[in-house]
Scaffold this motif. Structure first.
Motif, PDB file in Angstrom:
ATOM      1  N   HIS A  21      39.644  82.883  23.729  1.00 52.95           N
ATOM      2  CA  HIS A  21      40.330  81.496  24.214  1.00 52.95           C
ATOM      3  C   HIS A  21      39.155  80.650  24.446  1.00 52.95           C
ATOM      4  O   HIS A  21      38.034  81.078  24.681  1.00 52.95           O
ATOM      5  CB  HIS A  21      41.100  81.933  25.219  1.00 52.95           C
ATOM      6  CG  HIS A  21      42.472  82.361  24.842  1.00 52.95           C
ATOM      7  ND1 HIS A  21      42.666  83.500  24.219  1.00 52.95           N
ATOM      8  CD2 HIS A  21      43.748  81.803  24.610  1.00 52.95           C
ATOM      9  CE1 HIS A  21      44.219  83.531  23.918  1.00 52.95           C
ATOM     10  NE2 HIS A  21      44.720  82.804  24.211  1.00 52.95           N
ATOM     11  N   VAL A  22      39.527  79.578  24.646  1.00 51.81           N
ATOM     12  CA  VAL A  22      38.574  78.394  24.777  1.00 51.81           C
ATOM     13  C   VAL A  22      39.352  77.288  25.839  1.00 51.81           C
ATOM     14  O   VAL A  22      40.567  77.095  25.444  1.00 51.81           O
ATOM     15  CB  VAL A  22      37.922  77.647  23.785  1.00 51.81           C
ATOM     16  CG1 VAL A  22      38.673  77.009  22.887  1.00 51.81           C
ATOM     17  CG2 VAL A  22      36.617  77.116  24.211  1.00 51.81           C
ATOM     18  N   VAL A  23      38.413  76.809  26.876  1.00 56.67           N
ATOM     19  CA  VAL A  23      38.885  75.793  27.501  1.00 56.67           C
ATOM     20  C   VAL A  23      38.554  74.464  26.851  1.00 56.67           C
ATOM     21  O   VAL A  23      37.478  74.476  26.493  1.00 56.67           O
ATOM     22  CB  VAL A  23      38.526  75.736  28.990  1.00 56.67           C
ATOM     23  CG1 VAL A  23      38.960  74.544  29.447  1.00 56.67           C
ATOM     24  CG2 VAL A  23      38.990  76.782  29.933  1.00 56.67           C
ATOM     25  N   LEU A  24      39.492  73.734  26.185  1.00 55.81           N
ATOM     26  CA  LEU A  24      39.310  72.455  25.273  1.00 55.81           C
ATOM     27  C   LEU A  24      39.010  71.139  26.262  1.00 55.81           C
ATOM     28  O   LEU A  24      38.040  70.601  26.001  1.00 55.81           O
ATOM     29  CB  LEU A  24      40.499  72.374  24.655  1.00 55.81           C
ATOM     30  CG  LEU A  24      40.684  73.196  23.307  1.00 55.81           C
ATOM     31  CD1 LEU A  24      42.059  72.873  22.742  1.00 55.81           C
ATOM     32  CD2 LEU A  24      39.692  73.494  22.661  1.00 55.81           C
ATOM     33  N   ALA A  25      39.822  71.120  27.241  1.00 57.61           N
ATOM     34  CA  ALA A  25      39.836  69.836  27.860  1.00 57.61           C
ATOM     35  C   ALA A  25      40.467  69.760  29.442  1.00 57.61           C
ATOM     36  O   ALA A  25      41.244  70.743  29.922  1.00 57.61           O
ATOM     37  CB  ALA A  25      40.716  68.847  27.230  1.00 57.61           C
ATOM     38  N   VAL A  26      40.175  69.055  30.285  1.00 60.41           N
ATOM     39  CA  VAL A  26      40.444  69.003  31.586  1.00 60.41           C
ATOM     40  C   VAL A  26      41.180  67.588  31.600  1.00 60.41           C
ATOM     41  O   VAL A  26      41.003  66.516  31.153  1.00 60.41           O
ATOM     42  CB  VAL A  26      39.347  68.487  32.448  1.00 60.41           C
ATOM     43  CG1 VAL A  26      39.754  68.261  34.057  1.00 60.41           C
ATOM     44  CG2 VAL A  26      38.174  69.770  32.272  1.00 60.41           C
ATOM     45  N   GLU A  27      42.413  67.803  32.403  1.00 49.78           N
ATOM     46  CA  GLU A  27      43.340  66.706  32.822  1.00 49.78           C
ATOM     47  C   GLU A  27      43.311  66.304  34.048  1.00 49.78           C
ATOM     48  O   GLU A  27      43.343  67.348  34.872  1.00 49.78           O
ATOM     49  CB  GLU A  27      44.861  67.034  31.992  1.00 49.78           C
ATOM     50  CG  GLU A  27      44.687  67.254  30.648  1.00 49.78           C
ATOM     51  CD  GLU A  27      45.999  67.635  30.124  1.00 49.78           C
ATOM     52  OE1 GLU A  27      46.372  67.060  28.855  1.00 49.78           O
ATOM     53  OE2 GLU A  27      46.727  68.132  30.765  1.00 49.78           O
ATOM     54  N   GLY A  28      43.747  65.156  34.390  1.00 51.44           N
ATOM     55  CA  GLY A  28      43.795  64.707  36.151  1.00 51.44           C
ATOM     56  C   GLY A  28      42.943  63.555  36.197  1.00 51.44           C
ATOM     57  O   GLY A  28      41.700  63.619  35.651  1.00 51.44           O
ATOM     58  N   SER A  44      45.273  69.941  35.404  1.00 50.87           N
ATOM     59  CA  SER A  44      45.736  70.916  34.293  1.00 50.87           C
ATOM     60  C   SER A  44      44.504  71.035  33.233  1.00 50.87           C
ATOM     61  O   SER A  44      43.668  70.196  33.248  1.00 50.87           O
ATOM     62  CB  SER A  44      47.085  70.668  33.618  1.00 50.87           C
ATOM     63  OG  SER A  44      46.792  69.445  33.069  1.00 50.87           O
ATOM     64  N   VAL A  45      44.545  72.295  32.581  1.00 53.46           N
ATOM     65  CA  VAL A  45      43.436  72.285  31.553  1.00 53.46           C
ATOM     66  C   VAL A  45      44.369  72.767  30.275  1.00 53.46           C
ATOM     67  O   VAL A  45      45.266  73.348  30.409  1.00 53.46           O
ATOM     68  CB  VAL A  45      42.582  73.354  31.963  1.00 53.46           C
ATOM     69  CG1 VAL A  45      41.628  72.899  33.251  1.00 53.46           C
ATOM     70  CG2 VAL A  45      42.972  74.802  32.177  1.00 53.46           C
ATOM     71  N   LEU A  46      43.647  72.398  29.052  1.00 57.30           N
ATOM     72  CA  LEU A  46      44.070  72.745  28.003  1.00 57.30           C
ATOM     73  C   LEU A  46      43.351  73.755  27.569  1.00 57.30           C
ATOM     74  O   LEU A  46      42.117  73.983  27.341  1.00 57.30           O
ATOM     75  CB  LEU A  46      44.141  71.755  26.945  1.00 57.30           C
ATOM     76  CG  LEU A  46      44.997  70.394  27.305  1.00 57.30           C
ATOM     77  CD1 LEU A  46      44.679  69.359  26.171  1.00 57.30           C
ATOM     78  CD2 LEU A  46      46.483  70.850  27.512  1.00 57.30           C
ATOM     79  N   VAL A  47      43.976  75.038  27.066  1.00 61.78           N
ATOM     80  CA  VAL A  47      43.490  76.345  26.480  1.00 61.78           C
ATOM     81  C   VAL A  47      43.929  76.547  25.161  1.00 61.78           C
ATOM     82  O   VAL A  47      45.149  76.322  25.119  1.00 61.78           O
ATOM     83  CB  VAL A  47      43.648  77.338  27.613  1.00 61.78           C
ATOM     84  CG1 VAL A  47      43.078  78.908  27.004  1.00 61.78           C
ATOM     85  CG2 VAL A  47      43.025  77.121  28.938  1.00 61.78           C
ATOM     86  N   ALA A  48      43.286  77.098  24.180  1.00 63.55           N
ATOM     87  CA  ALA A  48      43.683  77.652  22.904  1.00 63.55           C
ATOM     88  C   ALA A  48      42.848  78.898  22.503  1.00 63.55           C
ATOM     89  O   ALA A  48      41.971  79.203  23.094  1.00 63.55           O
ATOM     90  CB  ALA A  48      43.337  76.297  21.806  1.00 63.55           C
ATOM     91  N   GLU A  49      43.626  79.282  21.535  1.00 71.04           N
ATOM     92  CA  GLU A  49      43.141  80.617  21.145  1.00 71.04           C
ATOM     93  C   GLU A  49      42.082  80.065  20.001  1.00 71.04           C
ATOM     94  O   GLU A  49      42.219  79.235  19.451  1.00 71.04           O
ATOM     95  CB  GLU A  49      44.067  81.653  20.424  1.00 71.04           C
ATOM     96  CG  GLU A  49      44.417  82.831  20.589  1.00 71.04           C
ATOM     97  CD  GLU A  49      45.681  83.378  20.103  1.00 71.04           C
ATOM     98  OE1 GLU A  49      46.503  82.992  20.433  1.00 71.04           O
ATOM     99  OE2 GLU A  49      45.404  84.066  18.970  1.00 71.04           O
ATOM    100  N   VAL A  50      41.082  80.958  19.544  1.00 72.81           N
ATOM    101  CA  VAL A  50      40.003  80.603  18.492  1.00 72.81           C
ATOM    102  C   VAL A  50      40.257  81.610  17.469  1.00 72.81           C
ATOM    103  O   VAL A  50      40.640  82.854  17.550  1.00 72.81           O
ATOM    104  CB  VAL A  50      38.534  80.688  19.185  1.00 72.81           C
ATOM    105  CG1 VAL A  50      38.403  79.615  20.267  1.00 72.81           C
ATOM    106  CG2 VAL A  50      37.993  81.755  19.595  1.00 72.81           C
ATOM    107  N   ASP A  51      39.835  81.215  16.197  1.00 74.47           N
ATOM    108  CA  ASP A  51      39.735  81.995  15.137  1.00 74.47           C
ATOM    109  C   ASP A  51      38.471  82.726  14.984  1.00 74.47           C
ATOM    110  O   ASP A  51      37.530  82.651  16.015  1.00 74.47           O
ATOM    111  CB  ASP A  51      40.183  81.217  13.777  1.00 74.47           C
ATOM    112  CG  ASP A  51      38.916  79.990  13.515  1.00 74.47           C
ATOM    113  OD1 ASP A  51      37.852  80.308  14.289  1.00 74.47           O
ATOM    114  OD2 ASP A  51      39.276  79.237  13.000  1.00 74.47           O
ATOM    115  N   GLU A  52      38.339  83.477  14.124  1.00 74.11           N
ATOM    116  CA  GLU A  52      37.095  84.385  13.918  1.00 74.11           C
ATOM    117  C   GLU A  52      35.726  83.424  14.035  1.00 74.11           C
ATOM    118  O   GLU A  52      34.620  83.976  14.158  1.00 74.11           O
ATOM    119  CB  GLU A  52      37.108  85.380  12.789  1.00 74.11           C
ATOM    120  CG  GLU A  52      37.208  84.733  11.533  1.00 74.11           C
ATOM    121  CD  GLU A  52      38.813  84.525  11.154  1.00 74.11           C
ATOM    122  OE1 GLU A  52      39.202  84.343   9.879  1.00 74.11           O
ATOM    123  OE2 GLU A  52      39.561  84.524  12.041  1.00 74.11           O
TER     124      GLU A  52
END
Lengths: 492, 414, 130
Positions: free
Chosen positions: B217-224, B230-238
């Motif tokens: 997973h990766v933290v993509l962005a910070v909000e506020g 909040s933070v935006l988190v996503a799964e990553v591919d290979e």
């Protein structure tokens, strides 16, 4: 009637106006600013370029065309008076195609019409002789020696300090909620700190100028935020151009610039993304935006440093007026309402000229104060320890040991400089950063933020956790380390 | 201005620098000066209040603070001239037997002229910008080391609800530390499919407290705007790219950045030392000597270590080498062999071997594996490793005579 | 039957152990070596950890002092112990090894300082200001 002028907005434009008005005898000047410090809107996040003034069409955008050229010249004096570090490095608009070359000739013709001196078109060989890092496919460039670069936040701080020395009051964290108008004349502004009466209200509210105008019943324009994103490289990363490198402009924007900041960092940006009118705080960076900036900058130079050398990315919002041109005017209805709005690019370059223009217009509309006998044009900059020769440095440290205590290791900023910044008005970590560069280096404050917070806490007499990064709501912590546990019941 | 002539200048008073200064002094190096930027010695040890230090070396488990005091006491009992709050502005290579350093302190500005230097300035943490995190830039985004210092030196609680980006040891330890003060750690987010830190920390810092570890997973962005919301988190591919359809928003008021360390080599590079892009530290030979003769490197400024003992032994070796440099007027020329980093490895330190002495190699694996073999084909050497983790430095000692007879040296992991 | 999952931390392999208990009889599965077997039993029967935290310091050159428990305490009491310490304060100077509190939660465990903190006067002199 009170002889007072309230300037709304402590950005580079509002403070330039306040500086000029502070030279008048018997006129009280108050600047109100919603943020915790000066210059925290559009003024702090831009290229810092003092454009020379060939870009703007004098028919379509007469104010932009006229005031940029005049402002550029004024900055040479203002920067010296205010001890603002500025590099009059000149700029090159790079042409990479025959269409680009056609545009360069248009720019040259426009520059001649606008009164820009010393312009010349260079061939590719000449360009690379001046700037060996420029891309091989550059065939020509418009060389404009009068362009310069300054640090936009240092400029606003310098203006603010000079204003205060000349009697201007600057009220930060003061939000304007209304403009009081009676019988067709302004009477003052309603703020979060109460009513401030005034004969004149100058709207220099940047992105919020349209909202301030509406409070005064003026609604003939809107301001939309145009976002620009930037990447800053480590100061050891290069090569860095000696001059500002522009692409050939498009009708929308001057394009992504490659420049060396006055602090000596390579910087690239901005892109131009129009946001909805109400997105006036959305200084976000995006993956796509930064990738675009990288691609565009790569076209101008042979090679950018590695992506690992990027130490910071940021974005700024330019206030784009619906009519395109700067709004510089004194209104008849309501009387006493003055506007310096829509100060998009080249707003920084134009600011001093805008201020003088506002004075001229106010005079035509009844402002009749003479000039003060004693007005201080000069402002002394704070001491920069790393700029001193070793002998001076030794003397300074022996007089005041705090100038030998380095708190920001990356930029070499000492406790003495931080304390000086606080005494000059910094109340926050960003306030210290923009005045001293502490925290602007490669570690981005991870090493020094707490030491600076400790100094702020000591000087302001506050608990360290409550020191803010950028004003109320941005406290460093949420309380003492035990604050969550102490409030709770002891349960399993 | 006063110029002070010294035999050994140690830059940095963390575990590597303290060990170097003490060892040099014990060997009989006469004028030893140690300079450090902080108000207290020990480098980052004083902000490490957790145990896990010194077990391998002292046979007892200490906290970072305890180990720091032990190391400081050792240096205090010796003839070492210590300058704290001493910032080295620049270093220079003047001649084979003279290196300069300009040092600024509240007690004055000093110029040192040193026969030898042990450079042990440590590392800095990678920032959210270097981690590619975009979005806004509010209060509440701090590096893991900064969070440690906030809580355990300055007594500040940095937030109520946290997300930790990166599962290196510091990130894991901070997650536990926050939990013990009542902070809700919502997730530790790791880009790779395996944790970045030591297993014992994964178990004792996360599993003990049921803190979710989001691998790949990766933290993509910070909000506020003013403070993190909040933070935006996503799964990553290979290919480690975020999968857009998996983006989720995690509300929190604190984002801890624990995405690795970078050796602080600016002063060394400024003096002309060669830097190894694989380690981010200087290229060194088996004496831990950089490409500047008589300038040695140790600790995290040399290579990012995971055990304090490694940093200390590097400091001691650097001190022994400095002693030898002073006594012999430098090292003999030899046919130095550049160690080639083969498959399966990120780096090998030291980078240059000649066979003057037995040498301990520090290596890091590229990815985790079981039942691996470490090979040096030119020496016919093969070492079985039951389990390999990028988080755990591999060490391997080579005999001087083996190195001496080899034409070339390649190290690889299969 | 009780069933407890344990990750062995004695070496990087990280064996996943399953420990079961039935009528006082303990069984460990999944271990790779003898040490792992012992670790699995210990972690299932009596998991314990050293608690580390900080205690606010009055009049110190720094505002907190790091502390630890003098020996490991049961794992399930870590948070409770941390909360129990929340109201505690200590006056500077503090010495490394100084006992800050005794017999935490009746566990026969002390709270011990792991760093020395000088009194504030020293700091003001060191800063040369104020």
């Amino acid at each position: 009637m009170l002889d007072r002028v309230v300037v709304v907005g402590a950005g580079v434009v509002g403070l330039s106006i306040a500086r000029v008005l502070s030279a008048l005898e018997g006129l009280e000047v108050v600047v109100v600013e919603k943020e915790a410090d000066v210059g925290w809107g559009a003024s702090k996040a831009n290229t810092g370029i003092i454009h020379s003034g060939y870009d703007d069409d004098p028919v379509k955008y007469p104010n932009r065309a006229r005031l940029a050229v005049k402002g550029n010249r004024l900055w040479t004096t203002w920067a010296e008076q205010l001890s603002i570090p500025v590099d009059w490095c000149g700029s090159l608009v790079l042409a990479r195609s025959s269409e680009d070359r056609r545009v360069l000739r248009e720019l040259l013709a426009r520059g001649i019409r606008n009164g820009v001196p010393a312009l010349r078109i260079l061939d590719g060989e000449e360009v690379r002789a001046l700037e060996p890092m420029v891309s091989e496919d550059v065939v020509e460039a418009l060389w404009s020696p009068t362009a310069g670069v300054l640090s936009p936040y240092e400029a606003t701080v310098a203006l603010a300090e000079n204003c205060v020395e000349n009697g201007v009051k600057i009220l930060t964290e003061t939000l304007v909620k209304g403009v009081r108008v009676k019988d067709g004349s302004v009477e003052g502004v309603e703020t979060s700190r109460g009513f401030i009466g005034a004969r004149w209200v100058v709207n220099a509210a940047g992105l919020y100028a349209d909202e301030i105008a509406r409070m005064a019943g003026v609604s003939d324009y809107t301001i939309t935020p145009r976002r620009g994103e930037y990447l800053v490289f480590d100061k050891d990363a290069g090569p860095k151009p000696s001059r500002i490198l522009f692409p050939t402009p498009t009708p929308v924007s001057k394009g992504v610039v490659v420049e060396t900041t006055v602090a000596g960092n390579l910087m690239i940006g901005p892109n131009a993304v129009d946001l909805p009118r109400d997105a006036k705080e959305e200084t976000y960076t995006t993956k796509e935006g930064l990738a675009y900036v990288w691609r565009e900058a790569s076209k101008l130079v042979k090679k950018l440093p590695g992506k690992r050398e990027v130490i910071r990315v940021f974005s700024g919002l330019r206030p784009q007026p619906s009519g395109g041109d700067f709004i510089v005017r004194v209104l008849e209805e309501p009387e006493g309402f003055v506007e310096a709005a829509g100060m998009r690019s080249p707003g920084l370059a134009a600011a001093p000229a805008v201020a003088l223009e506002i004075l001229r217009l106010m005079r035509l509309n009844g402002l009749d104060h003479g000039f003060k006998k004693r007005w201080k044009a000069e402002r002394r900059a704070g001491l920069r320890i790393m700029g001193l020769g070793w002998d001076m440095l030794e003397k300074t440290v022996s007089r005041n040991p705090s100038y030998g205590r380095v708190v920001c290791w990356c930029e070499g900023v000492t406790e003495g400089e931080v304390v000086d910044a606080i005494r000059r008005g910094a109340k926050t970590i960003d306030g210290v950063k923009f005045r001293t560069r502490a925290g602007m280096g490669r570690c981005q404050g991870a090493f020094c933020r707490l030491r600076i917070a400790a100094i702020l806490a000591r000087e302001l007499g506050k608990p360290i956790w409550s020191i803010t990064v950028k004003g109320t709501g941005s406290e460093l912590g949420v309380g003492d380390v035990k604050s969550l546990l102490e409030g709770e019941d002891v349960a399993d | 201005m006063p110029t002070r002539r010294v035999d050994l200048l140690v830059v940095g008073g963390g575990p590597a620098g303290l060990a170097a200064a003490a060892r040099a002094s014990e060997l009989g190096v006469r004028r030893v000066v140690l300079v450090d930027e902080r108000r207290w010695l020990g480098g980052i040890l004083p902000q490490c209040i957790h145990p896990g230090f010194g077990l391998h070396r002292y046979g007892r488990d200490m906290t970072g603070c305890e180990l720091a005091e032990k190391l400081i006491d050792r240096v205090s009992s010796l003839d070492v001239d210590v300058y704290t709050e001493a910032h080295t502005v620049r270093m220079g290579y003047e001649s084979y037997l003279s290196k300069t350093a300009e040092v600024l302190t509240p007690r004055g500005a000093f110029r040192f002229r040193a026969k030898t230097v042990v450079y042990a300035a440590g590392a800095r943490e990678r920032t959210c910008f270097e981690a590619g995190i975009v979005g806004s830039r509010p209060a509440g985004v701090y590096t893991a080391g900064e969070v440690q210092e906030m809580m355990d030196v300055w007594g500040i609680l940095p937030g109520r609800e946290a997300v930790v980006a990166g599962s290196g040891d510091v990130g894991l330890i901070v997650a536990r530390r926050l939990t013990l003060e009542g902070v809700k750690v919502k997730a530790v987010v790791e880009l790779m499919p395996y944790p970045g830190g030591l297993l014992r920390n994964v178990v004792q810092c996360l599993e003990d407290y049921q803190i979710p570890l989001l691998l790949s997973h990766v933290v993509l962005a910070v909000e506020g705007s003013k403070r993190v919301e909040s933070v935006l988190v996503a799964e990553v591919d290979e290919n480690l790219r975020a999968r857009e359809e998996t983006v989720k928003r995690i509300p929190c008021d604190l984002l801890v950045i624990a995405v690795g360390l970078i050796p602080r080599v600016e002063l060394l590079a400024g003096a002309g030392a060669m830097i190894d892009p694989k380690t981010g530290g200087p290229v060194v030979n088996e004496f831990l000597e950089t490409s500047l003769p008589g300038v040695f490197a140790a600790g995290n400024a040399l290579v990012i270590n995971d055990l304090v003992e490694h940093a200390m032994e590097q400091g001691e070796l650097a001190a022994e080498s400095a002693y030898r440099f002073i006594e012999d007027g430098g090292f003999r020329s030899a046919s130095w062999k550049r160690v080639r980093v083969g498959d399966g490895l990120r780096f090998v330190v030291p980078q240059l071997l000649a066979g003057f002495r037995d040498v301990k190699l520090y290596l890091r694996a590229s990815s985790p594996s079981e039942n691996a073999r470490l090979l040096i084909p030119e020496l016919g050497k093969s070492v079985r490793l039951r389990s390999v983790r990028p988080a755990e430095m591999i060490t391997l000692t080579l005999k001087a005579e083996d190195v001496l007879k080899a034409e070339r040296l390649t190290v690889k992991l299969v | 039957m009780r069933r407890i999952e344990v990750t062995c931390i004695l070496c990087p392999v990280g064996c996943r152990l399953t420990v079961t208990e039935e009528d006082g009889e303990w069984k460990v599965e999944g271990y790779g070596c003898r040490r792992g077997l012992a670790y699995g039993l210990e972690e299932a029967q009596n998991p314990s950890r050293v608690l580390i935290t900080v205690i606010p310091v009055d009049d110190g050159e720094l505002p907190v002092v790091p502390v630890k428990t003098s020996k490991p305490i049961p794992k399930n009491l870590l948070l409770k112990a941390s909360k129990a310490l929340a109201g505690l304060r200590v006056k500077a100077p503090v010495r490394l090894g100084q006992v800050i509190a005794r017999n935490l939660l009746d566990l026969d465990v002390n709270i011990v300082a792991t760093r020395s903190i000088k009194a504030r006067r020293d700091r003001v002199e060191a800063d040369g200001q104020k």
